[in-house]
Design a protein around this motif. Structure first.
Motif, PDB file in Angstrom:
ATOM      1  N   SER A 294     -23.354  41.678  -3.665  1.00 31.51           N
ATOM      2  CA  SER A 294     -22.403  40.891  -2.900  1.00 31.51           C
ATOM      3  C   SER A 294     -22.363  41.418  -1.479  1.00 31.51           C
ATOM      4  O   SER A 294     -22.566  42.607  -1.229  1.00 31.51           O
ATOM      5  CB  SER A 294     -21.013  40.979  -3.530  1.00 31.51           C
ATOM      6  N   GLN A 295     -22.073  40.525  -0.539  1.00 28.81           N
ATOM      7  CA  GLN A 295     -21.978  40.968   0.846  1.00 28.81           C
ATOM      8  C   GLN A 295     -20.851  41.978   1.023  1.00 28.81           C
ATOM      9  O   GLN A 295     -20.910  42.832   1.915  1.00 28.81           O
ATOM     10  CB  GLN A 295     -21.778  39.757   1.757  1.00 28.81           C
ATOM     11  N   PHE A 296     -19.817  41.912   0.173  1.00 27.96           N
ATOM     12  CA  PHE A 296     -18.710  42.862   0.295  1.00 27.96           C
ATOM     13  C   PHE A 296     -19.157  44.284  -0.014  1.00 27.96           C
ATOM     14  O   PHE A 296     -18.518  45.245   0.418  1.00 27.96           O
ATOM     15  CB  PHE A 296     -17.557  42.452  -0.634  1.00 27.96           C
TER      16      PHE A 296
ATOM     17  N   ASN B  70     -31.433  44.629   5.691  1.00 29.44           N
ATOM     18  CA  ASN B  70     -32.683  43.927   5.430  1.00 29.44           C
ATOM     19  C   ASN B  70     -32.441  42.421   5.482  1.00 29.44           C
ATOM     20  O   ASN B  70     -31.309  41.963   5.609  1.00 29.44           O
ATOM     21  CB  ASN B  70     -33.307  44.364   4.096  1.00 29.44           C
ATOM     22  N   GLU B  71     -33.517  41.653   5.377  1.00 33.65           N
ATOM     23  CA  GLU B  71     -33.420  40.211   5.588  1.00 33.65           C
ATOM     24  C   GLU B  71     -32.460  39.542   4.605  1.00 33.65           C
ATOM     25  O   GLU B  71     -31.729  38.623   4.962  1.00 33.65           O
ATOM     26  CB  GLU B  71     -34.807  39.570   5.490  1.00 33.65           C
ATOM     27  N   ARG B  72     -32.417  40.010   3.365  1.00 37.89           N
ATOM     28  CA  ARG B  72     -31.563  39.382   2.355  1.00 37.89           C
ATOM     29  C   ARG B  72     -30.085  39.706   2.586  1.00 37.89           C
ATOM     30  O   ARG B  72     -29.213  39.037   2.050  1.00 37.89           O
ATOM     31  CB  ARG B  72     -31.979  39.816   0.955  1.00 37.89           C
ATOM     32  N   GLU B  73     -29.819  40.757   3.364  1.00 38.31           N
ATOM     33  CA  GLU B  73     -28.433  41.122   3.659  1.00 38.31           C
ATOM     34  C   GLU B  73     -27.953  40.550   4.983  1.00 38.31           C
ATOM     35  O   GLU B  73     -26.755  40.608   5.281  1.00 38.31           O
ATOM     36  CB  GLU B  73     -28.307  42.652   3.714  1.00 38.31           C
ATOM     37  N   LEU B  74     -28.868  39.991   5.750  1.00 38.16           N
ATOM     38  CA  LEU B  74     -28.552  39.630   7.126  1.00 38.16           C
ATOM     39  C   LEU B  74     -27.517  38.516   7.214  1.00 38.16           C
ATOM     40  O   LEU B  74     -26.587  38.586   8.026  1.00 38.16           O
ATOM     41  CB  LEU B  74     -29.840  39.219   7.846  1.00 38.16           C
ATOM     42  N   LEU B  75     -27.655  37.494   6.393  1.00 37.55           N
ATOM     43  CA  LEU B  75     -26.700  36.389   6.444  1.00 37.55           C
ATOM     44  C   LEU B  75     -25.311  36.867   6.024  1.00 37.55           C
ATOM     45  O   LEU B  75     -24.314  36.538   6.664  1.00 37.55           O
ATOM     46  CB  LEU B  75     -27.165  35.246   5.543  1.00 37.55           C
ATOM     47  N   GLY B  76     -25.240  37.663   4.951  1.00 43.68           N
ATOM     48  CA  GLY B  76     -23.955  38.185   4.509  1.00 43.68           C
ATOM     49  C   GLY B  76     -23.330  39.092   5.544  1.00 43.68           C
ATOM     50  O   GLY B  76     -22.109  39.051   5.773  1.00 43.68           O
TER      51      GLY B  76
ATOM     52  N   VAL C  22     -12.692  29.541   9.729  1.00 41.43           N
ATOM     53  CA  VAL C  22     -13.977  30.074  10.217  1.00 41.43           C
ATOM     54  C   VAL C  22     -14.387  31.289   9.389  1.00 41.43           C
ATOM     55  O   VAL C  22     -15.555  31.427   8.999  1.00 41.43           O
ATOM     56  CB  VAL C  22     -13.890  30.442  11.708  1.00 41.43           C
ATOM     57  N   GLY C  23     -13.412  32.172   9.121  1.00 40.65           N
ATOM     58  CA  GLY C  23     -13.715  33.349   8.316  1.00 40.65           C
ATOM     59  C   GLY C  23     -14.199  32.980   6.922  1.00 40.65           C
ATOM     60  O   GLY C  23     -15.174  33.548   6.419  1.00 40.65           O
ATOM     61  N   SER C  24     -13.550  32.003   6.310  1.00 41.17           N
ATOM     62  CA  SER C  24     -13.938  31.582   4.956  1.00 41.17           C
ATOM     63  C   SER C  24     -15.317  30.939   4.956  1.00 41.17           C
ATOM     64  O   SER C  24     -16.151  31.219   4.084  1.00 41.17           O
ATOM     65  CB  SER C  24     -12.900  30.591   4.402  1.00 41.17           C
ATOM     66  N   GLY C  25     -15.574  30.061   5.929  1.00 44.42           N
ATOM     67  CA  GLY C  25     -16.884  29.432   6.020  1.00 44.42           C
ATOM     68  C   GLY C  25     -17.985  30.458   6.242  1.00 44.42           C
ATOM     69  O   GLY C  25     -19.065  30.364   5.655  1.00 44.42           O
ATOM     70  N   SER C  26     -17.701  31.452   7.090  1.00 48.42           N
ATOM     71  CA  SER C  26     -18.676  32.504   7.351  1.00 48.42           C
ATOM     72  C   SER C  26     -19.001  33.273   6.086  1.00 48.42           C
ATOM     73  O   SER C  26     -20.164  33.610   5.813  1.00 48.42           O
ATOM     74  CB  SER C  26     -18.146  33.459   8.432  1.00 48.42           C
ATOM     75  N   MET C  27     -17.975  33.558   5.289  1.00 56.98           N
ATOM     76  CA  MET C  27     -18.177  34.324   4.058  1.00 56.98           C
ATOM     77  C   MET C  27     -18.911  33.512   2.995  1.00 56.98           C
ATOM     78  O   MET C  27     -19.664  34.062   2.194  1.00 56.98           O
ATOM     79  CB  MET C  27     -16.822  34.779   3.496  1.00 56.98           C
ATOM     80  N   LEU C  28     -18.703  32.194   2.995  1.00 59.69           N
ATOM     81  CA  LEU C  28     -19.335  31.348   1.977  1.00 59.69           C
ATOM     82  C   LEU C  28     -20.816  31.115   2.235  1.00 59.69           C
ATOM     83  O   LEU C  28     -21.543  30.697   1.326  1.00 59.69           O
ATOM     84  CB  LEU C  28     -18.614  29.992   1.909  1.00 59.69           C
ATOM     85  N   CYS C  29     -21.260  31.379   3.461  1.00 65.34           N
ATOM     86  CA  CYS C  29     -22.667  31.090   3.805  1.00 65.34           C
ATOM     87  C   CYS C  29     -23.634  31.790   2.869  1.00 65.34           C
ATOM     88  O   CYS C  29     -24.621  31.198   2.424  1.00 65.34           O
ATOM     89  CB  CYS C  29     -22.946  31.490   5.251  1.00 65.34           C
ATOM     90  N   GLU C  30     -23.370  33.069   2.568  1.00 67.15           N
ATOM     91  CA  GLU C  30     -24.295  33.809   1.719  1.00 67.15           C
ATOM     92  C   GLU C  30     -24.382  33.179   0.331  1.00 67.15           C
ATOM     93  O   GLU C  30     -25.463  33.024  -0.226  1.00 67.15           O
ATOM     94  CB  GLU C  30     -23.873  35.269   1.601  1.00 67.15           C
ATOM     95  N   ARG C  31     -23.236  32.789  -0.213  1.00 71.24           N
ATOM     96  CA  ARG C  31     -23.217  32.210  -1.562  1.00 71.24           C
ATOM     97  C   ARG C  31     -23.921  30.851  -1.587  1.00 71.24           C
ATOM     98  O   ARG C  31     -24.672  30.540  -2.525  1.00 71.24           O
ATOM     99  CB  ARG C  31     -21.778  32.072  -2.042  1.00 71.24           C
ATOM    100  N   LEU C  32     -23.702  30.051  -0.569  1.00 72.63           N
ATOM    101  CA  LEU C  32     -24.299  28.718  -0.535  1.00 72.63           C
ATOM    102  C   LEU C  32     -25.794  28.746  -0.250  1.00 72.63           C
ATOM    103  O   LEU C  32     -26.509  27.796  -0.572  1.00 72.63           O
ATOM    104  CB  LEU C  32     -23.595  27.857   0.524  1.00 72.63           C
TER     105      LEU C  32
END
Length: 628
Positions: A5-7, A140-146, A278-288
Motif C-alpha cells: 500500500s502507498q501508506f 521505484n516506478e511502482r511506488e511513484l504514483l502512490g 483533491v487529497g482523496s482523488g490523489s490517494m485513489l490514483c494508485e488503487r485505480l
C-alpha cells in the motif's frame, strides 16, 4: 522494495522525512499568509496609503512573484547539489524568515510582513523542483504514483489546516500575534529536523554550471521541456489545472458570502470539501491504476472537472438566504447537499487529473534535467494563475455572476481537454483502455513481475477475444506493441486504440505477403529499440475455447531478434461478448458484466530455447493452473 500500500511508504525513511518536510512547509506558508491577511483585514494596517483590500490582493501577487524570478535557479541548484542537503539549507532559510516575521506580527508592521511573504515565496520556489524531482531517486516506478498521491494529499491538507489555523489564531485567540509568531517559528524548526532525516539524494548533474541569468535560463528550460512532447503537454495540463483551480479557489469566499449567503464558516467548509476531495482523488490514483503510472486517469479527471463544474452552476440556489447562514444550518439544508457534493467531486477528479501527470513528468524527463523541468512547470503554473486572475476580472466586469464565471471555466475545460488529447492521443487511448478493463472486467494480475521492467522482450499469449490486447495493455506496466490480425486491427473504436498504441497489423502470406513482411520488419525495429512486443501465435481467435496450434512466426521473430519470450495466459474471457462462444463475436446479447479475468505470466524463456510447440505447452500449463 515495493510495498502493498502507498501508506507503507510513510513507514520508510526514504519517504516519511520528505513527506513531513513538505507538509510542514506548505502548512507554514499558509499559516503565516492567512494570519497576515487576517491581521491586515481586521486591524486596518496600511502600507504607502493602500487600504486593506488592496493589500490583500497585492499579497497574492507578492507570493507568486518569486516563482517567476527564482524557479529557473532553483531547478539548477536541485540538479547540481545533493537534494537532501539543499532541503536543509532551505529550511534554515525558513527559520530565519519566521524570526523576522515574528517582529512584523508583534510590531504590527505590514511592510515587514509583506517582505516576509515574498521571502516565503522564495522558500517555496526553491523547494518546489526539489520535492518532485527527488521522488524518482527515493521510489521505484511502482511506488511513484502512490508517492505523488501522498505528497498531493499532504499538501492540500496542509494548505487547508494552515488557512484555518492562521485565520482562527488571529481572529479568535487573545494575544494572537504572540501565538502565531511562536507557532510559525516552531513549525519551521520542526521542518528543519524533518529535513535532516532525509536520506542522501546525490546530484543528477553534478558538473552543471549554474546560469544565474533568470531570464535566459527560464527561456532555456521551457524550450528544453518543449522538446519532449509528452512532458510538455503534461506541464500544460498541470498548469491548466492550476488555472481552473485558481479561479474556483479565488471566488469561493465571495461565492460563500454573496451567492450562498453564508458566514466565514461556510467558506471554510467549502474550501475544506475541495481540499479533502483533491487529497482523496490523489490517494485513489494508485488503487485505480494498479500501481502503475496510468495516464488514462487524466481524461477521466478532466471529464469529472467539467461534469461537476457544470452541475455546480445548476445546483447553486437562485437566491441567497436573507440572513447570514452559519455552518450547521447550511449543512442541514438539503438544498445545499448537491453543491457540496459537486465541490468535493471537483476536488476528487482534480486529483485524478494532476497526480498521473506529475508522475509522468518524473518518468519521462531525463534525470539530469528533471529538476529543471519541474522548475519550468512552476513557472508555467504561475503564469496560468496570473492569467486566471486577469480572465476572472474581465469576465466579471463584462457582467457575469460568480456562478456564471465558474460555469464558463468548466466549459472551457472541455475545449482545452479536447485540444490536448488531439495533440497527445495516447492520453485518450489509455483512457479507453482503462475504461474498458475497469468497467467490463475485474482483471487479476498474477506473476506479471516476470515481464522485465526494461529491455526488449516478446510476450506470447492465447487468443480468446477481441479484448485480449486491451486487457494485456491495461495490465502491463510498460507500453506494449501488439501484432494482430489485420481484421481485428480494423474494428471501429478499437482501431483508434491500436493505431495510437503502435500496434502492427499482420496477414498470412496467402492473404497479403507484403503486409506480413512489413509486420516482421516493424517487430524487428521495435525490439531493436528495446520495446515490448506481444503476439498471439495462434493467428486467430479460438472458436471452441481451446487453443489453436501455435504458428512458427514466433520462431522467425526470435531468429531475427534473439530476445527473451514471456509466456502469458488469459483466463476468464471465453464466453464474453467479445469471444466466439455461441456464435460470432459482438453479435450476441452481453450476458456478463464485470467478469473475473486472470492474466498470468510465466518465467521468461531464453531466445535459444524458443520453439512454437514449447511455448504452447507453457501457455497451456498457465491456463491449467488453479486460480489463486
Amino acid at each position: 522494495m515495493s510495498h502493498a500500500s502507498q501508506f507503507d511508504l510513510l513507514k520508510t525513511r526514504r519517504f516519511l522525512p520528505l513527506f513531513g518536510t513538505q507538509f510542514l512547509g506548505a502548512f507554514n506558508d499558509n499559516l503565516f499568509k492567512f494570519a497576515m491577511i487576517a491581521l491586515i483585514t481586521f486591524s486596518g494596517l496600511r502600507v504607502g496609503g493602500m487600504d486593506s483590500h488592496t493589500l490583500v490582493n497585492a499579497a497574492a501577487g507578492i507570493f507568486i512573484l518569486p516563482f517567476f524570478l527564482f524557479s529557473a535557479t532553483s531547478g539548477q541548484l536541485a540538479e547540481a547539489m545533493d537534494k537532501a542537503v539543499l532541503a536543509r539549507r532551505i529550511k534554515i532559510l525558513e527559520i530565519a524568515i519566521m524570526l523576522i516575521a515574528a517582529v512584523g506580527f508583534l510590531g504590527g508592521n505590514a511592510l515587514l510582513l509583506l517582505c516576509c511573504l515574498f521571502l516565503m515565496g522564495v522558500h517555496s520556489a526553491l523547494f518546489g523542483p526539489l520535492k518532485y524531482s527527488i521522488l524518482p531517486q527515493y521510489l521505484n516506478e511502482r511506488e511513484l504514483l502512490g508517492g505523488n498521491g501522498l505528497i498531493e494529499m499532504g499538501t492540500f491538507v496542509a494548505i487547508l489546516l494552515g488557512q484555518i489555523g492562521g485565520t482562527l489564531i488571529m481572529e479568535k485567540v487573545e494575544g494572537g500575534a504572540w501565538v502565531i509568531s511562536v507557532a510559525c517559528i516552531l513549525v519551521a524548526v520542526l521542518g528543519y529536523f524533518a529535513s535532516r532525516a532525509m536520506p542522501a539524494a546525490p546530484p543528477t548533474a553534478g558538473k552543471l554550471t549554474i546560469n544565474w541569468n533568470i531570464f535566459t535560463e527560464t527561456w532555456r528550460i521551457i524550450a528544453h521541456a518543449r522538446g519532449n512532447r509528452t512532458v510538455f503537454h503534461s506541464l500544460m495540463g498541470i498548469s491548466w489545472f492550476w488555472f481552473f483551480g485558481a479561479v474556483y479557489l479565488t471566488q469561493l469566499p465571495i461565492y460563500a458570502k454573496d451567492v450562498l449567503g453564508g458566514t466565514a464558516d461556510v467558506y471554510i467548509l467549502l474550501i475544506a470539501l475541495f481540499s479533502v476531495g483533491v487529497g482523496s482523488g490523489s490517494m485513489l490514483c494508485e488503487r485505480l491504476s494498479g500501481r502503475k503510472v496510468e495516464i488514462g486517469l487524466v481524461p477521466f479527471g478532466s471529464i469529472g472537472l467539467s461534469l461537476f463544474g457544470i452541475d455546480l452552476f445548476f445546483a447553486t440556489p437562485s437566491h441567497a438566504a436573507g440572513a447570514a447562514i452559519g455552518f450547521l444550518p447550511f449543512i442541514s439544508d438539503p438544498v445545499h447537499w448537491r453543491l457540496m457534493a459537486d465541490i468535493t467531486l471537483i476536488g476528487v477528479f482534480g486529483g485524478f487529473f494532476i497526480v498521473p501527470l506529475y508522475a509522468l513528468i518524473q518518468l519521462k524527463s531525463e534525470p539530469e534535467y528533471r529538476s529543471r523541468v519541474i522548475a519550468a512547470n512552476n513557472i508555467l503554473n504561475s503564469c496560468f494563475m496570473v492569467v486566471a486572475a486577469a480572465a476572472s476580472i474581465l469576465i466579471l466586469k463584462a457582467g457575469a455572476s460568480i456562478p456564471q464565471l465558474l460555469l464558463i471555466v468548466a466549459i472551457m475545460n472541455i475545449a482545452v481537454a479536447t485540444y490536448v488529447y488531439l495533440l497527445q492521443p495516447e492520453f485518450l487511448m489509455r483512457f479507453l483502455v482503462w475504461l474498458a478493463t475497469h468497467t467490463m472486467y475485474r482483471v487479476k494480475h498474477i506473476e506479471l513481475d516476470h515481464i522485465p521492467d526494461e529491455g526488449a522482450c516478446v510476450l506470447v499469449c492465447n487468443h480468446v477475444s477481441f479484448m485480449d490486447a486491451l486487457v494485456i495493455g491495461g495490465a502491463v506496466r510498460r507500453p506494449v506493441r501488439f501484432v494482430m490480425d489485420h481484421r481485428i486491427f480494423k474494428v471501429p473504436v478499437l482501431n483508434f486504440i491500436f493505431r495510437t498504441a503502435g500496434a502492427i497489423p499482420i496477414a498470412s502470406a496467402k492473404e497479403d505477403a507484403a503486409m506480413k513482411e512489413r509486420a516482421f520488419y516493424k517487430v524487428e525495429e521495435y525490439l531493436a529499440n528495446g520495446e515490448l512486443v506481444c503476439i498471439f501465435p495462434e493467428g486467430r481467435l479460438t472458436a471452441d475455447g481451446q487453443m489453436n496450434p501455435f504458428k512458427a512466426g514466433i520462431e522467425e521473430i526470435i531468429a531475427r531478434s534473439p530476445v527473451p519470450v514471456v509466456p502469458m495466459a488469459l483466463r476468464g474471457l471465453w464466453g464474453s461478448f467479445f469471444s466466439r462462444k455461441d456464435g460470432a463475436a459482438m453479435l450476441k446479447f452481453p450476458r456478463r458484466a464485470w467478469s473475473k479475468v486472470d492474466l498470468v505470466a510465466g518465467k521468461p524463456v531464453p531466445a535459444g530455447q524458443v520453439t512454437a510447440a514449447d511455448l504452447q505447452q507453457r501457455v497451456q500449463a498457465l491456463l491449467d493452473q488453479p486460480a489463486p
